[in-house]
Scaffold this active site. Structure first.
Site, PDB file in Angstrom:
ATOM      1  N   ASP A  99      -9.269  -8.305   3.134  1.00  0.00           N
ATOM      2  CA  ASP A  99      -8.897  -7.697   1.856  1.00  0.00           C
ATOM      3  C   ASP A  99     -10.161  -7.381   1.060  1.00  0.00           C
ATOM      4  OD1 ASP A  99      -7.177  -6.902  -0.256  1.00  0.00           O
ATOM      5  OD2 ASP A  99      -5.792  -8.505   0.286  1.00  0.00           O
ATOM      6  N   ASP A 201      -7.620  -2.811  -1.779  1.00  0.00           N
ATOM      7  CA  ASP A 201      -6.786  -3.120  -2.938  1.00  0.00           C
ATOM      8  C   ASP A 201      -6.795  -1.967  -3.940  1.00  0.00           C
ATOM      9  OD1 ASP A 201      -5.318  -5.312  -4.455  1.00  0.00           O
ATOM     10  OD2 ASP A 201      -6.920  -4.850  -5.883  1.00  0.00           O
ATOM     11  N   GLU A 256      -3.848   0.243  -0.396  1.00  0.00           N
ATOM     12  CA  GLU A 256      -2.770  -0.085  -1.317  1.00  0.00           C
ATOM     13  C   GLU A 256      -2.749   0.991  -2.383  1.00  0.00           C
ATOM     14  OE1 GLU A 256      -1.242  -3.679  -4.247  1.00  0.00           O
ATOM     15  OE2 GLU A 256      -3.363  -3.182  -4.139  1.00  0.00           O
ATOM     16  N   HIS A 330       2.441 -10.345  -1.135  1.00  0.00           N
ATOM     17  CA  HIS A 330       2.094 -11.394  -2.099  1.00  0.00           C
ATOM     18  C   HIS A 330       2.377 -11.004  -3.543  1.00  0.00           C
ATOM     19  CE1 HIS A 330      -1.209  -8.580  -2.025  1.00  0.00           C
ATOM     20  NE2 HIS A 330      -1.672  -9.089  -3.133  1.00  0.00           N
ATOM     21  N   ASP A 331       2.672  -9.731  -3.792  1.00  0.00           N
ATOM     22  CA  ASP A 331       2.932  -9.260  -5.154  1.00  0.00           C
ATOM     23  C   ASP A 331       4.414  -8.999  -5.407  1.00  0.00           C
ATOM     24  OD1 ASP A 331       0.325  -9.327  -6.129  1.00  0.00           O
ATOM     25  OD2 ASP A 331      -0.132  -7.297  -5.429  1.00  0.00           O
TER      26      ASP A 331
END
Length: 564
Positions: A99, A201, A256, A330-331
């Site tokens: 990430d 990200d 993302e 995870h969000d």
């Protein structure tokens, strides 16, 4: 049609390291814990392990506030632990996707500490600074995605700096060529260590409209996002990274994409553009947002979910792009609790979501715990949560007039902590996650929902995922087949086909707790079934139905057939 690449037949497993496996009793997961569980992931059929941030960080946003991009946070271990992980992955023929968070850094990063010393600091232009407005207030009305203004005032220099997320996450100034060079250097650092992929990200936010205009609300939602989403130079900036790192090191990359468009994602992921391998979009995970607002609840819109999945399947294929397929991360709250039944029909529901997703075109992502059917935990009060966004919104919702229990009900549904509770390995204390005190509570249902019990059950959710992952590697139609929706707005059923010259794949899922019947359209049935034989590849019930034009479906039943 996009050129086939190895990652198109792969499945990615997302590891939230803080909650995966703790080996030293600290209560926080660590790199050694991931290494310990590689055989588990290898047995599942995983090719790519996505490791979320393990860098030096004050952890205000669980590691997405990076203070040093090239050092390991002692909370997670050492660089030697990381090197051991890389070696063990290599032994199993698996690779690591790391990430990378480069829209912003922590305000604890050395660059920012230097930048805020004075307006003439050589690092000043690494970030986005603006003078106060004429009235002394914020430079414009852009809003943080975590609530409140996107601008933070710096007393020392009398200017504001931009923070699209937490107030301690300062946006980097990508207009500065030196910033872009720094990013290339840090990417190359990890590529040289053997990392074979990057998850980027919120990468589509790196280019901002340089006039930083006030958002007059003429285009919804009026919070400034249209001036920094898929911005004017974003494709240029990503191509620079491709030319210098992604391409030369033959990396798999996923972007993302926040509040993006299909047209942009086609560009980001079409191989001819030399940008990214694939993209995440989140439109299908906003179908339960009332008026498009995350913190306003409503039952999810099933038809809109199907429409969006279909639109992106057809549009990305037509444009030569490639989807990253996911229902969980995870969000997000757990899809099992959000779109199906996480109690009476928990096993059927978890398998239904898996079958529905893995039949689509793209690269599937499995978020830790999804493969054993972990639901949202039960939150008793706000003090059990750790997520900064959730705590901010709990306060803001009450400031907007909600009673504490009403605010908590919303947080229970929407909190990112729903997906961040510890991985449930077995029936021992703390679900086998840690011998210490977990950093966040373990869901109380772990004695019934855990890895150990599922490994021993041939009909488990885990073994259903294992079979789906194997099928995708075995059958080219998963990669190549064109998408066609079959359900014609059925109120309970999502059904679609994948078609190539030799075969047809049909996926049929009942997203309700009712017995229903589904009829395949006459034209499709007559064309595809003429003198052909169907085979049930996988199903989530004890029944093994033959494919028929009219198919009865029990609650949350989901089947996948291939026609040859």
């Amino acid at each position: 049609m996009v050129e086939q690449d190895w990652w198109q037949k792969s499945t990615v497993y997302q590891v939230y390291p803080k909650s995966f496996k703790d080996t030293n009793g600290s209560g926080t997961g660590d790199i050694k814990g991931l290494t310990m569980k590689l055989d588990y992931l290898h047995d599942l059929g995983i090719n790519i392990v996505w490791l979320q941030p393990v860098y030096i960080s004050p952890q205000n946003d669980n590691g997405y506030d990076v203070a040093d991009y090239c050092r390991i946070n002692p909370e997670f271990g050492t660089m030697e632990d990381f090197d051991e992980l890389m070696n063990e992955l290599d032994k199993r023929g698996m690779v690591l996707m790391l990430d990378i968070v480069v829209n912003h850094s922590s305000t604890e990063h050395a660059w920012f500490k230097q930048a805020r010393q004075s307006k003439v600091s050589p690092y000043r232009d690494y970030y986005i600074w603006k003078d106060p407005a004429a009235d002394g207030g914020v430079p414009n009305n852009w809003q943080s995605k975590f609530g409140g203004s996107a601008w933070q005032y710096d007393e020392l220099t009398g200017q504001y700096f931009l923070t699209l997320f937490d107030k301690t996450q300062a946006d980097l100034n990508w207009e500065n060529e030196q910033v872009r060079k720094e990013v290339v250097d840090l990417l190359r650092f990890w590529a040289e260590k053997g990392v074979k992929g990057f998850r980027m990200d919120v990468i589509n936010l790196i280019s901002k409209d340089q006039s930083f205009p006030e958002d007059d609300g003429s285009v919804s939602p009026g919070d400034g996002r249209r001036f920094y989403t898929d911005g004017p130079r974003v494709h240029e900036f990503i191509r620079e990274m491709y030319d210098q790192v992604f391409g030369p090191y033959h990396l798999v990359t996923v972007g993302e994409m926040s509040s993006t468009t299909l047209a942009h994602c086609v560009r980001y992921s079409n191989p001819e553009e030399n940008e990214l391998s694939m993209t995440f979009n989140f439109h299908h995970l906003k179908v339960d947002y009332l008026n498009g607002q995350k913190w306003e609840l409503m039952p999810y819109d099933f038809e809109e979910l199907k429409r969006l999945l279909s639109e992106w399947q057809i549009g990305m294929n037509k444009g030569g792009g490639w989807n990253a397929l996911f229902f969980n991360n995870h969000d997000q709250p757990r899809a099992l609790s959000r779109f199906t039944n996480d109690t009476i029909f928990r096993s059927e529901s978890a398998k239904l979501l898996a079958t529905t997703l893995h039949g689509l075109q793209g690269t599937p992502y499995v978020y830790q715990g999804e493969e054993i059917g972990m639901p949202n935990p039960v939150w008793n009060d706000i003090n059990e949560l750790r997520d900064i966004e959730s705590k901010n919104m709990y306060r803001i919702l009450q400031e907007q007039g909600k009673k504490p229990d009403e605010a908590l009900d919303i947080i229970r549904e929407r909190s990112r902590d729903n997906s961040r509770t510890p991985m449930q390995w077995d029936t021992t204390v703390n679900a086998g996650f840690t011998s210490g005190t977990p950093w966040i509570k373990v869901d109380e249902r772990y004695p019934e929902i855990n890895v150990q019990s599922q490994l021993e059950d041939i009909d488990s959710i885990y073994n259903h995922y294992k079979k789906l992952i194997a099928l995708r590697k075995e059958l080219p139609i998963f990669t190549e087949g064109m998408y066609e929706r079959l359900d014609e707005c059925h109120p309970q059923v999502y059904a679609y086909a994948r078609i190539n010259e030799q075969e047809t794949l049909i996926v049929m899922s009942n997203f309700s707790d009712q017995d229903v019947s589904f009829s395949i359209p006459d034209e499709f049935w007559n064309e595809r079934m003429d003198s052909k034989v169907s085979e049930l590849l996988i199903g989530n019930t004890m029944h093994t139905p033959e494919l028929a034009q009219d198919t009865p479906l029990s609650p949350y039943a989901s089947y996948m057939w291939i026609i040859r």
